[in-house]
Motif scaffolding. Structure first.
Motif, PDB file in Angstrom:
ATOM      1  N   LEU A 250      14.411 -10.537   0.621  1.00 36.98           N
ATOM      2  CA  LEU A 250      15.050  -9.568   1.498  1.00 36.98           C
ATOM      3  C   LEU A 250      16.213 -10.206   2.226  1.00 36.98           C
ATOM      4  N   LYS A 251      17.254  -9.448   2.420  1.00 35.52           N
ATOM      5  CA  LYS A 251      18.327  -9.825   3.333  1.00 35.52           C
ATOM      6  C   LYS A 251      18.139  -8.948   4.565  1.00 35.52           C
ATOM      7  N   ILE A 252      18.013  -9.597   5.708  1.00 31.01           N
ATOM      8  CA  ILE A 252      17.665  -8.909   6.949  1.00 31.01           C
ATOM      9  C   ILE A 252      18.702  -9.248   8.010  1.00 31.01           C
ATOM     10  N   VAL A 253      19.088  -8.251   8.795  1.00 30.70           N
ATOM     11  CA  VAL A 253      19.945  -8.506   9.952  1.00 30.70           C
ATOM     12  C   VAL A 253      19.123  -8.279  11.218  1.00 30.70           C
ATOM     13  N   ALA A 254      19.403  -9.120  12.220  1.00 28.29           N
ATOM     14  CA  ALA A 254      18.691  -9.014  13.495  1.00 28.29           C
ATOM     15  C   ALA A 254      19.665  -9.317  14.623  1.00 28.29           C
ATOM     16  N   LYS A 255      19.392  -8.735  15.789  1.00 25.05           N
ATOM     17  CA  LYS A 255      20.297  -8.914  16.926  1.00 25.05           C
ATOM     18  C   LYS A 255      20.195 -10.317  17.517  1.00 25.05           C
ATOM     19  N   ASN A 256      19.003 -10.900  17.468  1.00 25.89           N
ATOM     20  CA  ASN A 256      18.782 -12.255  17.990  1.00 25.89           C
ATOM     21  C   ASN A 256      17.421 -12.742  17.481  1.00 25.89           C
ATOM     22  N   PHE A 257      17.032 -13.947  17.893  1.00 22.53           N
ATOM     23  CA  PHE A 257      15.774 -14.515  17.396  1.00 22.53           C
ATOM     24  C   PHE A 257      14.557 -13.726  17.860  1.00 22.53           C
ATOM     25  N   GLN A 258      14.548 -13.269  19.109  1.00 17.62           N
ATOM     26  CA  GLN A 258      13.424 -12.479  19.608  1.00 17.62           C
ATOM     27  C   GLN A 258      13.310 -11.167  18.833  1.00 17.62           C
ATOM     28  N   TYR A 259      14.451 -10.560  18.571  1.00 22.30           N
ATOM     29  CA  TYR A 259      14.485  -9.326  17.781  1.00 22.30           C
ATOM     30  C   TYR A 259      13.882  -9.584  16.407  1.00 22.30           C
ATOM     31  N   TYR A 260      14.247 -10.708  15.769  1.00 23.26           N
ATOM     32  CA  TYR A 260      13.712 -11.030  14.446  1.00 23.26           C
ATOM     33  C   TYR A 260      12.204 -11.277  14.511  1.00 23.26           C
ATOM     34  N   ARG A 261      11.773 -12.010  15.527  1.00 22.66           N
ATOM     35  CA  ARG A 261      10.333 -12.265  15.704  1.00 22.66           C
ATOM     36  C   ARG A 261       9.573 -10.947  15.815  1.00 22.66           C
ATOM     37  N   ASP A 262      10.065 -10.047  16.663  1.00 24.23           N
ATOM     38  CA  ASP A 262       9.422  -8.745  16.826  1.00 24.23           C
ATOM     39  C   ASP A 262       9.466  -7.944  15.526  1.00 24.23           C
ATOM     40  N   PHE A 263      10.578  -8.040  14.815  1.00 21.44           N
ATOM     41  CA  PHE A 263      10.715  -7.359  13.531  1.00 21.44           C
ATOM     42  C   PHE A 263       9.634  -7.825  12.549  1.00 21.44           C
ATOM     43  N   ILE A 264       9.417  -9.137  12.498  1.00 20.96           N
ATOM     44  CA  ILE A 264       8.396  -9.691  11.593  1.00 20.96           C
ATOM     45  C   ILE A 264       7.022  -9.123  11.938  1.00 20.96           C
ATOM     46  N   PHE A 265       6.657  -9.207  13.211  1.00 21.48           N
ATOM     47  CA  PHE A 265       5.310  -8.773  13.604  1.00 21.48           C
ATOM     48  C   PHE A 265       5.145  -7.258  13.599  1.00 21.48           C
ATOM     49  N   ASP A 266       6.148  -6.538  14.086  1.00 24.71           N
ATOM     50  CA  ASP A 266       5.998  -5.097  14.256  1.00 24.71           C
ATOM     51  C   ASP A 266       6.297  -4.289  13.001  1.00 24.71           C
ATOM     52  N   LYS A 267       7.169  -4.805  12.153  1.00 23.52           N
ATOM     53  CA  LYS A 267       7.562  -4.010  10.976  1.00 23.52           C
ATOM     54  C   LYS A 267       7.118  -4.639   9.664  1.00 23.52           C
ATOM     55  N   LEU A 268       7.517  -5.893   9.428  1.00 18.19           N
ATOM     56  CA  LEU A 268       7.288  -6.471   8.111  1.00 18.19           C
ATOM     57  C   LEU A 268       5.803  -6.766   7.866  1.00 18.19           C
ATOM     58  N   LEU A 269       5.131  -7.323   8.837  1.00 23.91           N
ATOM     59  CA  LEU A 269       3.707  -7.616   8.643  1.00 23.91           C
ATOM     60  C   LEU A 269       2.830  -6.367   8.707  1.00 23.91           C
ATOM     61  N   SER A 270       3.405  -5.246   9.123  1.00 24.38           N
ATOM     62  CA  SER A 270       2.630  -4.003   9.122  1.00 24.38           C
ATOM     63  C   SER A 270       2.652  -3.328   7.755  1.00 24.38           C
ATOM     64  N   VAL A 271       3.499  -3.838   6.852  1.00 24.82           N
ATOM     65  CA  VAL A 271       3.531  -3.296   5.492  1.00 24.82           C
ATOM     66  C   VAL A 271       2.305  -3.821   4.751  1.00 24.82           C
ATOM     67  N   PRO A 272       1.507  -2.923   4.150  1.00 23.26           N
ATOM     68  CA  PRO A 272       0.278  -3.365   3.475  1.00 23.26           C
ATOM     69  C   PRO A 272       0.549  -4.389   2.366  1.00 23.26           C
ATOM     70  N   TYR A 273      -0.372  -5.336   2.243  1.00 23.97           N
ATOM     71  CA  TYR A 273      -0.423  -6.331   1.168  1.00 23.97           C
ATOM     72  C   TYR A 273       0.585  -7.466   1.296  1.00 23.97           C
ATOM     73  N   VAL A 274       1.375  -7.496   2.369  1.00 20.45           N
ATOM     74  CA  VAL A 274       2.255  -8.647   2.589  1.00 20.45           C
ATOM     75  C   VAL A 274       1.358  -9.815   2.996  1.00 20.45           C
ATOM     76  N   SER A 275       1.394 -10.889   2.211  1.00 14.73           N
ATOM     77  CA  SER A 275       0.509 -12.016   2.482  1.00 14.73           C
ATOM     78  C   SER A 275       1.236 -13.227   3.038  1.00 14.73           C
ATOM     79  N   ASN A 276       2.551 -13.328   2.794  1.00 15.88           N
ATOM     80  CA  ASN A 276       3.304 -14.480   3.292  1.00 15.88           C
ATOM     81  C   ASN A 276       4.777 -14.117   3.393  1.00 15.88           C
ATOM     82  N   ILE A 277       5.422 -14.656   4.427  1.00 17.36           N
ATOM     83  CA  ILE A 277       6.857 -14.469   4.626  1.00 17.36           C
ATOM     84  C   ILE A 277       7.460 -15.845   4.847  1.00 17.36           C
TER      85      ILE A 277
END
Length: 156
Positions: free
Chosen positions: A111-138
């Motif tokens: 994936l190519k991902i854009v984020a506003k800052n590091f905190q935004y990216y961290r929240d994106f990982i936990f709130d959006k990407l890891l909420s997608v079923p079957y994602v086992s590693n990023i």
């Protein structure tokens, strides 16, 4: 899918449209040396053949506040057609994911991902990407500098 055979006029049209898709048909026809009606017909044909997929604006993400660009390799468990299709469907809904590729190797997707800052990216990982079923590693790589970025496809 077979490769299309392009003549010199088609190649020039593609070249100039890759440089500036907002160029007028009259200006384009002057640059390539064809009558405006012939030029318009060729552009129409290139669209119908899906060589020209879309006309769009290229946006500077940093000017819109997206300071971070990341590439993330996504592993799935289990990895099969159903879980892959489900991931692709979810990835298409997430606006911060600007590109998604199915890849070979240890990971299933890049994936190519854009984020506003590091905190935004961290929240994106936990709130959006890891909420997608079957994602086992990023596995994330953060872009430090962009040395080359283009949408140009070579024509020769």
């Amino acid at each position: 899918m077979s490769q299309c055979i392009l003549d010199e006029y088609d190649k020039k049209i593609i070249k100039y449209l890759q440089e500036d898709s907002s160029i007028s048909n009259i200006d384009l026809s002057k640059k390539i040396g064809l009558a405006p009606s012939s030029c318009l017909l060729r552009v129409k044909n290139l669209k119908e053949q899906r060589i020209l997929k879309q006309f769009t604006a290229v946006v500077d993400e940093k000017m819109l506040g997206y300071e971070i660009t990341c590439f993330a390799k996504i592993s799935m468990h289990p990895l099969n057609r159903e879980t892959s299709n489900q991931f692709i469907e979810e990835a298409r809904k997430i606006p911060e994911i600007v590109e998604c590729y199915t890849i070979t190797g240890d990971s299933a997707f890049m994936l190519k991902i854009v984020a506003k800052n590091f905190q935004y990216y961290r929240d994106f990982i936990f709130d959006k990407l890891l909420s997608v079923p079957y994602v086992s590693n990023i596995e994330t790589s953060i872009v430090v500098a962009t040395e080359k970025k283009t949408n140009f496809i070579p024509l020769d």
